[in-house]
Structure formats: C-alpha cells, structure tokens
Design an enzyme around this catalytic site. Sequence first.
Site, PDB file in Angstrom:
ATOM      1  N   GLU A  21      37.795  27.303  46.048  1.00 21.17           N
ATOM      2  CA  GLU A  21      38.955  26.855  46.807  1.00 21.17           C
ATOM      3  C   GLU A  21      38.704  27.172  48.281  1.00 21.17           C
ATOM      4  O   GLU A  21      38.234  28.257  48.595  1.00 21.17           O
ATOM      5  CB  GLU A  21      40.149  27.709  46.367  1.00 21.17           C
ATOM      6  CG  GLU A  21      41.252  26.950  45.756  1.00 21.17           C
ATOM      7  CD  GLU A  21      42.482  27.824  45.568  1.00 21.17           C
ATOM      8  OE1 GLU A  21      42.410  29.055  45.623  1.00 21.17           O
ATOM      9  OE2 GLU A  21      43.536  27.226  45.346  1.00 21.17           O
TER      10      GLU A  21
ATOM     11  N   TRP B 297      51.810  33.572  49.496  1.00 18.74           N
ATOM     12  CA  TRP B 297      52.388  33.369  50.829  1.00 18.74           C
ATOM     13  C   TRP B 297      52.359  31.905  51.264  1.00 18.74           C
ATOM     14  O   TRP B 297      52.863  31.573  52.322  1.00 18.74           O
ATOM     15  CB  TRP B 297      51.615  34.209  51.867  1.00 18.74           C
ATOM     16  CG  TRP B 297      50.132  34.062  51.688  1.00 18.74           C
ATOM     17  CD1 TRP B 297      49.321  34.900  50.977  1.00 18.74           C
ATOM     18  CD2 TRP B 297      49.299  32.994  52.150  1.00 18.74           C
ATOM     19  NE1 TRP B 297      48.036  34.425  50.961  1.00 18.74           N
ATOM     20  CE2 TRP B 297      47.993  33.249  51.682  1.00 18.74           C
ATOM     21  CE3 TRP B 297      49.520  31.855  52.920  1.00 18.74           C
ATOM     22  CZ2 TRP B 297      46.924  32.420  51.952  1.00 18.74           C
ATOM     23  CZ3 TRP B 297      48.454  31.013  53.192  1.00 18.74           C
ATOM     24  CH2 TRP B 297      47.174  31.292  52.707  1.00 18.74           C
ATOM     25  N   ASN B 298      51.696  31.031  50.495  1.00 14.25           N
ATOM     26  CA  ASN B 298      51.485  29.680  51.042  1.00 14.25           C
ATOM     27  C   ASN B 298      52.741  28.806  50.996  1.00 14.25           C
ATOM     28  O   ASN B 298      52.967  27.986  51.883  1.00 14.25           O
ATOM     29  CB  ASN B 298      50.276  29.000  50.383  1.00 14.25           C
ATOM     30  CG  ASN B 298      50.420  28.822  48.903  1.00 14.25           C
ATOM     31  OD1 ASN B 298      51.228  29.479  48.253  1.00 14.25           O
ATOM     32  ND2 ASN B 298      49.640  27.932  48.336  1.00 14.25           N
TER      33      ASN B 298
ATOM     34  N   GLY C 239      49.270  32.739  42.243  1.00 15.39           N
ATOM     35  CA  GLY C 239      48.316  33.347  43.169  1.00 15.39           C
ATOM     36  C   GLY C 239      46.903  32.963  42.791  1.00 15.39           C
ATOM     37  O   GLY C 239      46.675  31.969  42.091  1.00 15.39           O
ATOM     38  N   SER C 240      45.956  33.777  43.246  1.00 15.33           N
ATOM     39  CA  SER C 240      44.544  33.414  43.057  1.00 15.33           C
ATOM     40  C   SER C 240      44.082  33.684  41.624  1.00 15.33           C
ATOM     41  O   SER C 240      44.682  34.485  40.895  1.00 15.33           O
ATOM     42  CB  SER C 240      43.688  34.231  44.019  1.00 15.33           C
ATOM     43  OG  SER C 240      43.791  35.599  43.680  1.00 15.33           O
TER      44      SER C 240
ATOM     45  N   CYS D  20      47.534  25.083  46.470  1.00 11.51           N
ATOM     46  CA  CYS D  20      46.710  25.023  45.256  1.00 11.51           C
ATOM     47  C   CYS D  20      46.404  23.567  44.934  1.00 11.51           C
ATOM     48  O   CYS D  20      45.428  23.261  44.266  1.00 11.51           O
ATOM     49  CB  CYS D  20      47.439  25.679  44.101  1.00 11.51           C
ATOM     50  SG  CYS D  20      49.032  24.936  43.778  1.00 11.51           S
TER      51      CYS D  20
ATOM     52  N   PRO E   6      57.078  39.837  46.357  1.00 12.00           N
ATOM     53  CA  PRO E   6      56.505  38.704  47.090  1.00 12.00           C
ATOM     54  C   PRO E   6      55.242  39.101  47.845  1.00 12.00           C
ATOM     55  O   PRO E   6      54.966  40.290  48.007  1.00 12.00           O
ATOM     56  CB  PRO E   6      57.616  38.375  48.088  1.00 12.00           C
ATOM     57  CG  PRO E   6      58.271  39.680  48.370  1.00 12.00           C
ATOM     58  CD  PRO E   6      58.133  40.526  47.117  1.00 12.00           C
ATOM     59  N   ALA E   7      54.505  38.104  48.324  1.00  8.95           N
ATOM     60  CA  ALA E   7      53.292  38.382  49.095  1.00  8.95           C
ATOM     61  C   ALA E   7      53.668  39.096  50.392  1.00  8.95           C
ATOM     62  O   ALA E   7      54.660  38.771  51.033  1.00  8.95           O
ATOM     63  CB  ALA E   7      52.573  37.081  49.417  1.00  8.95           C
TER      64      ALA E   7
ATOM     65  N   GLU F 277      50.079  30.614  37.373  1.00  4.86           N
ATOM     66  CA  GLU F 277      49.771  29.417  38.165  1.00  4.86           C
ATOM     67  C   GLU F 277      48.743  29.828  39.204  1.00  4.86           C
ATOM     68  O   GLU F 277      49.078  30.479  40.193  1.00  4.86           O
ATOM     69  CB  GLU F 277      51.050  28.882  38.828  1.00  4.86           C
ATOM     70  CG  GLU F 277      52.071  28.345  37.845  1.00  4.86           C
ATOM     71  CD  GLU F 277      51.561  27.146  37.061  1.00  4.86           C
ATOM     72  OE1 GLU F 277      50.707  26.400  37.575  1.00  4.86           O
ATOM     73  OE2 GLU F 277      51.998  26.969  35.909  1.00  4.86           O
ATOM     74  N   LEU F 278      47.495  29.427  38.990  1.00  3.64           N
ATOM     75  CA  LEU F 278      46.408  29.971  39.811  1.00  3.64           C
ATOM     76  C   LEU F 278      45.772  28.898  40.696  1.00  3.64           C
ATOM     77  O   LEU F 278      46.385  27.868  40.954  1.00  3.64           O
ATOM     78  CB  LEU F 278      45.392  30.651  38.890  1.00  3.64           C
ATOM     79  CG  LEU F 278      46.007  31.621  37.866  1.00  3.64           C
ATOM     80  CD1 LEU F 278      44.954  32.222  36.950  1.00  3.64           C
ATOM     81  CD2 LEU F 278      46.808  32.717  38.545  1.00  3.64           C
TER      82      LEU F 278
HETATM   83  P1  NAD Z   1      46.581  36.527  45.758  1.00  5.66           P
HETATM   84  O1  NAD Z   1      46.143  36.450  44.345  1.00  5.66           O
HETATM   85  O2  NAD Z   1      45.746  37.261  46.720  1.00  5.66           O
HETATM   86  O3  NAD Z   1      48.039  37.193  45.831  1.00  5.66           O
HETATM   87  C1  NAD Z   1      49.123  36.665  45.119  1.00  5.66           C
HETATM   88  C2  NAD Z   1      50.144  37.761  44.908  1.00  5.66           C
HETATM   89  O4  NAD Z   1      49.591  38.760  44.058  1.00  5.66           O
HETATM   90  C3  NAD Z   1      50.558  38.473  46.187  1.00  5.66           C
HETATM   91  O5  NAD Z   1      51.945  38.715  46.142  1.00  5.66           O
HETATM   92  C4  NAD Z   1      49.806  39.780  46.110  1.00  5.66           C
HETATM   93  O6  NAD Z   1      50.459  40.811  46.819  1.00  5.66           O
HETATM   94  C5  NAD Z   1      49.835  40.046  44.621  1.00  5.66           C
HETATM   95  N1  NAD Z   1      48.798  40.955  44.113  1.00  5.66           N
HETATM   96  C6  NAD Z   1      47.596  41.238  44.651  1.00  5.66           C
HETATM   97  N2  NAD Z   1      46.931  42.110  43.856  1.00  5.66           N
HETATM   98  C7  NAD Z   1      47.730  42.357  42.800  1.00  5.66           C
HETATM   99  C8  NAD Z   1      47.588  43.157  41.627  1.00  5.66           C
HETATM  100  N3  NAD Z   1      46.492  43.890  41.397  1.00  5.66           N
HETATM  101  N4  NAD Z   1      48.595  43.171  40.733  1.00  5.66           N
HETATM  102  C9  NAD Z   1      49.715  42.441  40.924  1.00  5.66           C
HETATM  103  N5  NAD Z   1      49.894  41.663  42.030  1.00  5.66           N
HETATM  104  C10 NAD Z   1      48.908  41.624  42.942  1.00  5.66           C
HETATM  105  O7  NAD Z   1      46.836  35.026  46.215  1.00  5.66           O
HETATM  106  P2  NAD Z   1      47.307  34.527  47.652  1.00  5.66           P
HETATM  107  O8  NAD Z   1      46.150  34.569  48.581  1.00  5.66           O
HETATM  108  O9  NAD Z   1      48.560  35.195  48.039  1.00  5.66           O
HETATM  109  O10 NAD Z   1      47.690  33.004  47.324  1.00  5.66           O
HETATM  110  C11 NAD Z   1      46.788  31.979  47.339  1.00  5.66           C
HETATM  111  C12 NAD Z   1      46.377  31.600  45.936  1.00  5.66           C
HETATM  112  O11 NAD Z   1      47.525  31.174  45.189  1.00  5.66           O
HETATM  113  C13 NAD Z   1      45.438  30.417  45.909  1.00  5.66           C
HETATM  114  O12 NAD Z   1      44.409  30.674  45.008  1.00  5.66           O
HETATM  115  C14 NAD Z   1      46.311  29.264  45.425  1.00  5.66           C
HETATM  116  O13 NAD Z   1      45.624  28.227  44.808  1.00  5.66           O
HETATM  117  C15 NAD Z   1      47.223  29.968  44.493  1.00  5.66           C
HETATM  118  N6  NAD Z   1      48.434  29.165  44.262  1.00  5.66           N
HETATM  119  C16 NAD Z   1      48.571  28.536  43.060  1.00  5.66           C
HETATM  120  C17 NAD Z   1      49.673  27.727  42.833  1.00  5.66           C
HETATM  121  C18 NAD Z   1      49.856  27.009  41.528  1.00  5.66           C
HETATM  122  O14 NAD Z   1      50.962  26.534  41.273  1.00  5.66           O
HETATM  123  N7  NAD Z   1      48.854  26.918  40.683  1.00  5.66           N
HETATM  124  C19 NAD Z   1      50.622  27.552  43.830  1.00  5.66           C
HETATM  125  C20 NAD Z   1      50.449  28.219  45.044  1.00  5.66           C
HETATM  126  C21 NAD Z   1      49.339  29.034  45.247  1.00  5.66           C
END
Ligand code: NAD
Length: 499
Positions: free
Chosen positions: A399, A168-169, A245-246, A299, A193-194, A265-266
């Site tokens: 983070e 979502w960021n 995501g995370s 991130c 999407p988130a 990309e975490l």
């Molecule tokens: P998150 O991991 O909580 O969620 C990311 C996505 O995964 C969401 O769409 C969520 O609905 C989905 N999701 C959750 N559980 C799942 C599952 N079991 N199976 C499949 N999908 C699932 O992360 P967040 O809080 O939305 O985003 C923030 C994180 O993203 C931070 O850690 C940040 O560093 C990272 N991020 C990384 C980059 C990069 O390029 N490395 C860029 C942007 C954000």
Amino acid sequence: MPSKPAASATTVASARPAGATPTLYIDGSWAAADGGATFEATSPATGAVIGTLAQGGRVDASRAIEAAARSAPAWGGTSPFERAAALERIAAAIDARRDELAGILTLDQGKPLQAEAYGEVEELVLYFRMAAADATRIEGLIPPSVDPAKRVLVYRVPKGVVGIVTPWNWPYTMPAELIAPALAAGNAVVWNPARFTSWCSVALAEAIVEGGLPAGVFNLVTGPGDEVGDEIVGDPRVTAVGFVGSATTGAKIARRAAGKELLLELGGNGPLVILDDADLEAAVRATITACFLNAGQSCTAGERVLVDRAIHDAYLDLLVETVKREVRLGDPADGATTMGPLNNERTAAKTERQVGEAVERGATLLSGGRRAPELGSPLFFQPTVLDRITESMEIAKEETFGPVVPISAIDGEAEALEVIERSPYGLLTSVFTRDLARGLRFAESARAGWVNINEGTNYWESHLPFGGRAGSQSGLGRVGGRFSIERLTELKTIVVNLA
Ligand code: NAD
C-alpha cells in the site's frame, strides 16, 4: 459528495468541561488521564499545535471497559426503537455541528475543507441515520423442531462490549461504521481512536454524548494504540473487536483478541484496470479520484493502475495533462484546494521512499515526485505520476497511502487478473471497459471483496457489504449497514418443551 456549509448550522455548546485535557469520556463523564499525561495535536498543514489531549493508558482503558461491561446488559435490553431514537439524536447533533466538525477535520487530518471535509461529515450523519433504521429491523427466527411438542425461538442478541480501534485517514466515518451499528445492536462501546486525529475523535464524541446515551454505553479513550488499543482488545470483558487499520496491526490484534468476534478492515492494494476498449476520459477521471482523494490515504485508493498496452500512451498523455490542470495542492482551508498535505511524517516518508525506489529501479517520473514544503509543512507531497512500474517494486507490492499514480502496461485482462491473484491483499479493484459483459466476467473472476465496473476504486456505499476477500491480508468480515449488525450480534437459541 462534498457539500457547502449549511448557512443555518449552529455550533452546540459542548458538555465537555472547559480546559483542553479532559478528553477521555468514561462512564458518562469527561475525564483527564489517570496520572494526568497529555499529548499535543498538531496541524499537518502548518505543524502548529492545535490542542492538548489526555493521553490515556491501560488504567483508563480498563475503567472504560468496566463501565461498558456494567452498562451493556441494560442497554442490550432496551427496545430497538429506543436505541434508534438515540442514534437519530446523535445524527441530529452531528448535523447541527457540521461546520465545526468539518473545520476540525481539515485542521487535524489535513483534508481540504470544501472539496472533501464536508463530504465526510455528511457521510457521518448517514452512518448514524442508517444505524437507527437498522436497529428496528433486527430479527430472530422461529425454525421448526423435529419434535412436534417443542418450539424453537432464535433471538439475535448483542455481543456485549465491543472494543473499537480506528485509523486517522477517515477519522469520522471509519469509527462511525463500527460505533453506530454496535450501539444499534445493543452493545456498549469502548473506542480508542488513532493518535494523529484524536482531536476529531473528541469532536465526534461530543456529538455522540449529546445524543443522551446512558452512562457507560459509549466510552472514548484517547491515547497510544499499543497501550490503550492493546488493553481493549485483550481484555476478557470485551467480547467483540472492530478494527480498521493496517494489516500489520490487524495481525497483532487478531492474535491478542483470539476467541473474540473479530471485524477487521485492513489495507488494500487494489488496482484500477483499464482495458483496451475503455472510455479513456472516464478512466482518467476515475484515476484522479482514486489516487488523489484524501491525498491517496484510503484503503480504497487506486494503489496501482494496470492499463492495456494498446491505449497506454493515449491514457498517459491525457492523465498527465489533467493532473497538471486539475489537482491543486495547497492549504486545505482554501476553497480552491483539491488536495491537502499528508497526515503524518510516517506516511510522507513511506511515499517518498517508495517513489525514490521506483525511480531508482527504472520507473519513469512524469509528474511530481517530491515533497512541497514551501506550501507550509514538510507533509505536502506533489501529485505524482509514475510509469513503467514493475511488480517487484515496493510501490506495486505494498500500500502506498500517498498521492501517486503507479502505472504498468498489461496485455489484456488475463494478465490483470494474474496480477490481482498474486497480491496478498484483496480488498477491491476497478475495471474500465465499454463491454459490460466483459467487465462483469472480469469482476466475477477478480479475487477481491468488491469490484467496481466503470467506476473508480474509491466508490462504495455505506450500507453495502465491504471487506477483504477470505484469506487475504485485507481483513475479516464485512462492514456496512445490516452486515455490520450481523457481525456485532449473535444468535441465541431457546427451546420450549410444551409436553
Ligand atoms: P495502524 O494499523 O497503524 O493504526 C490503526 C489503529 O490501531 C490506530 O488507532 C493505532 O493507534 C492502533 N494500534 C496501533 N498498534 C496497536 C496495537 N498493538 N493494538 C491495538 N491497537 C493498535 O493504521 P493507520 O496507519 O492508522 O491507518 C492506515 C491503515 O488503515 C491502512 O493500511 C489502510 O488501508 C487501513 N484502512 C482500512 C480500511 C478498510 O475499510 N479496510 C479503511 C481505512 C483504513
């Protein structure tokens, strides 16, 4: 860089039927969720409900995968020039909806309209334009054979169906960095999407739909990640997974999608390192962008600042004074605001907890440090500066994803390199020094996928290879222009016997 609204921009009517719930886009049509479930989107700045969306589930995800699998072979067989034209049409549709998309981003995600939202939309256009150009440059090889009677052709072919799950960021650019190259490479896409920024996703999908892709090539399923996302990444018809995501969710996805191509990309915890010969003013400026852009929810944020003890006090004085003077927390729709609220309670609570724990364990609070609910919702968090951070504090280890500058004094670059080495993350880092040779040596030694010299941690360009170093919790593979295309295609070898 952020831009002003284009005076001539017009809002193009959406192809989505009237009514709020048909927000799934499957097999060329907008649809409600199977069973009709919905959820509400709320504004982080006010808490007000801003829309109702379809809450898709596993059945919807499976329908979308089915459509993608059916359409993938024909889309993969189109001329790259045809795909490039479609991506150009999408870029033009986004460009024409600039005001609408920026407005929805501010409303749904919370980033300030003038200072940041227009900038993200501008970059979104770039992602699709760049993918259009990259589509026409996908090339194979003609390697020699040991047998003079044989000819070898190596094609670069699409993966098939790419499942995409995004955070979502940066609700436009993070999906775009995967969707645009996936389509350019000839793959069909299923995107979850988130939940927190699903309204942005629907707005982006409307522009993509306007590009006129064949039915089934692009599919959007809004709904919970642990159902819809999980279904997408686990389905055998999905041959590659792109996830942003995370680290925690990334690890789950890596297990669930074992055997598929993975582009992960975490998270990051990249420090901004300020050496004793740094230009202090430049370092302070970079710190402010690194820690307060998108309220620290990146991130690439400056998750920690390691500053040489010799200049620590001077840096701190200048930083605190500049933060107080320049960072304006407030209504993200107000043109004077430079920082909006955090996007969601989970992030606000984490920031609050980490700041509280750091202060309890001896950190010095120099500015901010608490929420500012008087600004409209409990998600506003004051720009915060903390000194005397130690490595054992959670704020240093993890983070933060909030508007915080956590500072530690170090003795020279060797200590900074050791701190980076000890981190389980390895996304990126920044170093400030007036000695370029010293900066380059530091960059070459730092264990990270990307290092900026005399530039803040948030600086990247969307066509350059971006991703975490091998073995770290920051991910797998590289996104960025042709580097994403490499990952979302594969090589296929054909041997012809002329004898
Ligand atoms: P998150 O991991 O909580 O969620 C990311 C996505 O995964 C969401 O769409 C969520 O609905 C989905 N999701 C959750 N559980 C799942 C599952 N079991 N199976 C499949 N999908 C699932 O992360 P967040 O809080 O939305 O985003 C923030 C994180 O993203 C931070 O850690 C940040 O560093 C990272 N991020 C990384 C980059 C990069 O390029 N490395 C860029 C942007 C954000």
